[in-house]
Design an enzyme around this catalytic site. Sequence first.
Site, PDB file in Angstrom:
ATOM      1  N   GLN A 130      17.725   8.158  28.587  1.00  0.00           N
ATOM      2  CA  GLN A 130      18.068   9.223  29.522  1.00  0.00           C
ATOM      3  C   GLN A 130      16.856  10.110  29.758  1.00  0.00           C
ATOM      4  O   GLN A 130      16.294  10.630  28.793  1.00  0.00           O
ATOM      5  CB  GLN A 130      19.203  10.049  28.907  1.00  0.00           C
ATOM      6  CG  GLN A 130      19.721  11.165  29.760  1.00  0.00           C
ATOM      7  CD  GLN A 130      20.748  12.005  28.997  1.00  0.00           C
ATOM      8  OE1 GLN A 130      20.469  12.452  27.881  1.00  0.00           O
ATOM      9  NE2 GLN A 130      21.907  12.204  29.560  1.00  0.00           N
ATOM     10  N   GLY A 131      16.460  10.275  31.013  1.00  0.00           N
ATOM     11  CA  GLY A 131      15.277  11.078  31.322  1.00  0.00           C
ATOM     12  C   GLY A 131      15.633  12.309  32.124  1.00  0.00           C
ATOM     13  O   GLY A 131      15.485  12.334  33.347  1.00  0.00           O
ATOM     14  N   SER A 133      15.443  15.928  30.339  1.00  0.00           N
ATOM     15  CA  SER A 133      14.690  17.092  29.862  1.00  0.00           C
ATOM     16  C   SER A 133      13.215  16.970  30.228  1.00  0.00           C
ATOM     17  O   SER A 133      12.643  15.879  30.236  1.00  0.00           O
ATOM     18  CB  SER A 133      14.809  17.217  28.344  1.00  0.00           C
ATOM     19  OG  SER A 133      16.162  17.279  27.961  1.00  0.00           O
ATOM     20  N   SER A 172      15.770   9.957  23.909  1.00  0.00           N
ATOM     21  CA  SER A 172      16.206   9.219  22.717  1.00  0.00           C
ATOM     22  C   SER A 172      16.036   7.733  22.959  1.00  0.00           C
ATOM     23  O   SER A 172      16.435   7.230  24.009  1.00  0.00           O
ATOM     24  CB  SER A 172      17.685   9.497  22.425  1.00  0.00           C
ATOM     25  OG  SER A 172      17.887  10.861  22.163  1.00  0.00           O
ATOM     26  N   GLU A 255      29.024  12.567  28.495  1.00  0.00           N
ATOM     27  CA  GLU A 255      28.311  12.840  27.248  1.00  0.00           C
ATOM     28  C   GLU A 255      29.039  13.896  26.424  1.00  0.00           C
ATOM     29  O   GLU A 255      29.119  13.817  25.208  1.00  0.00           O
ATOM     30  CB  GLU A 255      26.886  13.303  27.582  1.00  0.00           C
ATOM     31  CG  GLU A 255      25.962  13.371  26.384  1.00  0.00           C
ATOM     32  CD  GLU A 255      24.505  13.575  26.775  1.00  0.00           C
ATOM     33  OE1 GLU A 255      24.243  13.943  27.939  1.00  0.00           O
ATOM     34  OE2 GLU A 255      23.635  13.374  25.911  1.00  0.00           O
ATOM     35  N   GLU A 382      25.225  26.978  22.998  1.00  0.00           N
ATOM     36  CA  GLU A 382      25.208  28.296  23.664  1.00  0.00           C
ATOM     37  C   GLU A 382      25.515  28.099  25.158  1.00  0.00           C
ATOM     38  O   GLU A 382      26.314  28.845  25.735  1.00  0.00           O
ATOM     39  CB  GLU A 382      23.822  28.963  23.498  1.00  0.00           C
ATOM     40  CG  GLU A 382      23.504  29.453  22.093  1.00  0.00           C
ATOM     41  CD  GLU A 382      23.027  28.336  21.175  1.00  0.00           C
ATOM     42  OE1 GLU A 382      22.755  27.220  21.662  1.00  0.00           O
ATOM     43  OE2 GLU A 382      22.931  28.585  19.952  1.00  0.00           O
TER      44      GLU A 382
END
Length: 398
Positions: A130-131, A133, A172, A255, A382
């Site tokens: 997964q790209g 961030s 990851s 997710e 958060e």
Amino acid sequence: MDLRFTEEQDAFRLEARSWLRDHVPSVSDGTGPLPSLDTADGFEAHRAWEKTMSDARWSVVSWPEEFGGRGVGLMEWLIFEEEYYRAGAPTRVSQNGIFLLAPTLFEFGTPGQQARFLPSMASGETIWCQGWSEPDAGSDLAAIRSRAERRPAGAGDGGGGWVLNGQKTWCSRGAFADWIFGLFRTDPTAGRHRGLTYFLVPMDAPGVTVRPIAQLDGETGFAEVFFEDVFVPDDQVLGTVDQGWSVAMATAGSERGLSLRSPARYTEAGRRLLSLYRDRAGSDPDGAGRAADAVARAVIDAEAYRLHTYWTATRVLDGAGVGPEASMNKIFWSETDLSIHEAALTLLGDGGELLDDDGRPPGWLDGFLFALAGPIYAGTNEIQRNVVAERVLGLPRA
Ligand SMILES: Cc1cc2nc3c(=O)[nH]c(=O)nc-3n(C[C@H](O)[C@H](O)[C@H](O)COP(=O)(O)OP(=O)(O)OC[C@H]3O[C@@H](n4cnc5c(N)ncnc54)[C@H](O)[C@@H]3O)c2cc1C
């Protein structure tokens, strides 16, 4: 909600249990446990396990048969997951693909994209990362700066498509994965959440550079991924150009919601925690007594998450969506995971923090270290609390 399973579901459970008993890599016959999936060898060993499951059509039970599944429903998938964790089977190296991208492909993909990408995902032949961030875009995902510029048909070497530039991080399994799905800015003049597009890119495309990130334990599951003039044809855009935010939120819903973390993961850990508690109560009754409340709380929370998930699944089967409630799920499963592992380490006392003879953290400590990341990945807790406050409870923005 009816918590009784049908006869067919019970039969499905027994069939899954029997197959897993005969095939899960095990210590007793020397085939297990597999090395960590965050190492090159471990990654390939886990890929081979995916192929073994896929050959017997257990890798993606709820998918249609044409893509490698068994065409069974959400309840059967939850049952399969219970059996999978009960059997102590390996972590799914294909999880980014089968649990996150696949639901998005089913919802937004063209028939051509589904036929092209789903079968190799089911068999483990193609493992996805997964790209999303970037160095300056984590919680604030809409701040991403990686961009894609239109290249019309006829320019360069032929067909139309896009040219990608930029950097992703914290991918990851990015060090070993075959393909990446990611968000890129296609209209820099549009608002932050607009003008983004969802792309599917092979990691060996010219211009892609993968730089593994070494972790404290020496493993290199994470990677930074750099894109330098990477050409991506039009048929590797998932969903509508400039509408990538809503496609990405569907992936994020998977997710945080039902698919990435099935409750079996926690009920099984809760079962092992109870067993540890009983052992310790025999040898150290005072120590075990001090941890009793924490053990009870963690086991009850795991069971509550299981029941909540069956409730959610019942609603989904009745046609409801999961929506922003997925954020409550995410907070709950990540904090339950931490409570289970904290209770286990409390029971084990100081000795629980010692490394094995080979320098690796033993099971509970290893699990605890990973559980610490739970409130961060899949969107920090958060941020999930902000989502719950604004979109579930309807509170005003701070
Ligand atoms: C184990 C693991 C696996 C990961 N895998 C992937 C992956 O495969 N692909 C991928 O793209 N990314 C992945 N990530 C990255 C992850 O998505 C980000 O770490 C996460 O979104 C947080 O972003 P950040 O690290 O930039 O922290 P920041 O966004 O800088 O946040 C730092 C702190 O500030 C808090 N904060 C920020 N904004 C607010 C706000 N508005 N209100 C309240 N608090 C706020 C955050 O909650 C956090 O505690 C992974 C991370 C981990 C830990």
